[in-house]
Scaffold this active site. Sequence first.
Site, short mmCIF file in Angstrom:
data_model
loop_
_atom_site.label_atom_id
_atom_site.label_comp_id
_atom_site.label_asym_id
_atom_site.label_seq_id
_atom_site.Cartn_x
_atom_site.Cartn_y
_atom_site.Cartn_z
N GLN A 195 -33.83 28.38 14.96
CA GLN A 195 -34.21 29.72 15.49
C GLN A 195 -34.40 30.74 14.49
O GLN A 195 -33.69 30.80 13.84
CB GLN A 195 -33.76 29.86 16.78
CG GLN A 195 -32.21 30.65 16.69
CD GLN A 195 -31.58 31.17 17.99
OE1 GLN A 195 -32.43 30.71 18.94
NE2 GLN A 195 -30.63 32.02 18.12
N ARG A 212 -43.97 29.51 19.04
CA ARG A 212 -42.74 29.91 20.34
C ARG A 212 -43.45 29.56 21.63
O ARG A 212 -44.63 29.41 21.71
CB ARG A 212 -42.36 31.45 20.24
CG ARG A 212 -43.27 32.55 20.60
CD ARG A 212 -42.89 34.01 20.59
NE ARG A 212 -42.49 34.27 22.04
CZ ARG A 212 -41.06 34.57 22.26
NH1 ARG A 212 -40.36 34.40 21.13
NH2 ARG A 212 -40.92 35.13 23.43
#
Length: 243
Positions: A214, A150
């Site tokens: 995601q 991330r």
Amino acid sequence: MKFTLLSTAVALLTSTAVALPTSSSSAGSLLNERSYVNASSTATTCPYSRRSPAYCAGTAQNRTLSATYICGDSRLGPVVLPQFFLPLDPILDIYDRFGGLCPGAFLEKWFNQTGSGWWDYPPQNGFSVDDEGNIIAANLTLQTGTFVDRFGSEYGSFLAPAAAPYLQRSLPPSNLNGDAKFPWNYHVYSVIKPFAVLAGPIAPWFGQPGQGVQYQTYENVATLIADGYLKAEDPQRLVPRNY
């Protein structure tokens, strides 16, 4: 809230990594804006060069920070992006941070100046939707040994397959603001114990095409680390050993 899981999305959700380049031939310097045009940007490009006084019109220009951030405005991200720095160089390759707009126009379109005072994030937590507006997503268990990453602090709750291109993540440029410990705000994790996430394709936003995958977690990353589900890793683990 309805969720749609299409057969084509099933294959997408099973992807847990994006291959990194195996040679040093990938483009390195991203200090000049690219002319790359994507699905969520217009077909125009900013008519001003970075040296033009007009380039920073409409920004919170701060000359004392101009060597750190574009226009000295932290919302616009760092001036210097990775150059021959693996694994981040290929992750940020062909990234056009403003989607063809000048910085001020980008902020006018994507930053809520009068309301929240922060970015206007996409609806449905950034997931793509079908023709009826239903989220395309499904629960998925991340297995032990999977690498995820991330661009953001450990208090967030979104991960991606490790090394996925930045332009596929539909993130604002400020997510690249890092420090000495975490250059470009990049964090890599390995899964220690399996855990469930809501997984699906990413909608275009912030002038980026999206369409990566995601993983929305049910606890923030810091909690997953504390509870032994994730382990922070050196990003260099993503670089091929024979590179």
